[in-house]
Enzyme design. Sequence first.
Site, PDB file in Angstrom:
ATOM      1  CG  ASP A 196      83.262  33.819 -24.211  1.00  0.00           C
ATOM      2  OD1 ASP A 196      82.260  34.520 -24.005  1.00  0.00           O
ATOM      3  OD2 ASP A 196      84.225  34.213 -24.901  1.00  0.00           O
TER       4      ASP A 196
ATOM      5  CE  LYS B 172      75.594  41.558 -34.032  1.00  0.00           C
ATOM      6  NZ  LYS B 172      75.737  42.231 -32.724  1.00  0.00           N
TER       7      LYS B 172
ATOM      8  CE  LYS C  75      67.560  50.872 -23.669  1.00  0.00           C
ATOM      9  NZ  LYS C  75      67.853  49.500 -23.208  1.00  0.00           N
TER      10      LYS C  75
ATOM     11  N   GLY D 271      71.443  37.034 -27.872  1.00  0.00           N
ATOM     12  CA  GLY D 271      72.595  37.703 -28.457  1.00  0.00           C
ATOM     13  C   GLY D 271      72.320  38.472 -29.728  1.00  0.00           C
ATOM     14  CB  ALA D 272      70.493  37.658 -32.838  1.00  0.00           C
ATOM     15  CG  ASP D 273      72.556  43.343 -31.065  1.00  0.00           C
ATOM     16  OD1 ASP D 273      73.180  42.874 -32.046  1.00  0.00           O
ATOM     17  OD2 ASP D 273      73.119  44.033 -30.189  1.00  0.00           O
TER      18      ASP D 273
ATOM     19  CB  SER E 218      65.145  38.444 -25.802  1.00  0.00           C
ATOM     20  OG  SER E 218      65.221  39.693 -25.143  1.00  0.00           O
TER      21      SER E 218
ATOM     22  CD  GLN F 113      72.157  40.260 -20.472  1.00  0.00           C
ATOM     23  OE1 GLN F 113      71.290  39.592 -19.910  1.00  0.00           O
ATOM     24  NE2 GLN F 113      72.372  41.539 -20.141  1.00  0.00           N
TER      25      GLN F 113
ATOM     26  NE  ARG G 169      65.663  46.478 -21.818  1.00  0.00           N
ATOM     27  CZ  ARG G 169      66.103  46.240 -23.024  1.00  0.00           C
ATOM     28  NH1 ARG G 169      66.683  45.076 -23.320  1.00  0.00           N
ATOM     29  NH2 ARG G 169      65.986  47.144 -23.971  1.00  0.00           N
TER      30      ARG G 169
END
Length: 335
Positions: free
Chosen positions: A172, A238, A79, A232-234, A303, A151, A123
């Site tokens: 939100d 974060k 990817k 959420g943290a990527d 994740s 998401q 995924r």
Amino acid sequence: MSILTTEEDVTERGTLMIDRDELDECVEMDGVIDAIEDAFVAYESGDAVMPPKTYVDLPETNGDFRAMPAYVDDAAGIKWVNVHPDNPEKHDLPTVMGVVIYSDPETAYPLAIMDGTKLTRYRTGAVGGVASRHLAPSDASTLGLLGAGEQARAQLEAIASIVDLDRVVVTDLDEQAVTDLCEQEADRADEVVGGTPEEVAGCDVISTTTPSTEPILQREWLDDGTHINAMGADAEGKQELDPRIVEDAAVVVDDWEQCSHSGEINVAVAEGRLAREDVHADLSEVVSRTCDAPTDGLTVFDSTGLAIQDVATARLIYETAEEQGAGYAFDLVGT
């Protein structure tokens, strides 16, 4: 066994181009959840190869590219995905876009090129479903969603297929996004309502999907039996969870290296609050039963997204497209 067995097969099939609309027709969340669970089992048993995610940082454009290759259970692919936060305002383009190349491991023939943005939605939602299947309380009936974007909807779709939901609470900063989600996803549970972060924290299972750099969920709001999917943290810095949550919980990660640098635990690791030995297990270990799932107490699944998940999902999409006659076939490599 190779997916393609003869040169004639390669010539006849060509490379399938699968766009986002056709991809939707080739995917059911239940199938993706099972495919990703199988991928974790293969990874734990050694039937997978997954090099570290590679970053190409572009500070001059305030963006980056990420390359995520993998081989898993006789399937291979990569990817190529970007994160460009200025895209919506400056170029009327999405912040994140992706392309997946899915190849036959024996011949290296490119079987398909498909939309990676929509594939990532499925995924990522599905891995929240896998984690909830193994880590959520057995009597769970409520889901809290921190964030009401695309998401969050994927998390709801996946977890609703695992947990018989009585109530979903969504929060939100964008109140209209909450209203839209509650109206459009009303059939996912007996009740889908908006609420505060504290009300979200009162649910049995929680999925967090915001880009926050400041903790939102507080430890004192949570019961000890709660399960959290921290999605959420990527990126470095974060975090969506009060650091005390990470300290108190049994933490399960998809990949220690990725999570320690860019997942929910990255701040706790940088501050010395959490070390590798403090992590309960990798999700692959829990799914494969080489490590027991936590039996009680607070649990957190961190994740960051793995290439084996992308390849497992791409394989499912490709095989379904072949069965349904979906996609546009063309001769990419001139066989």
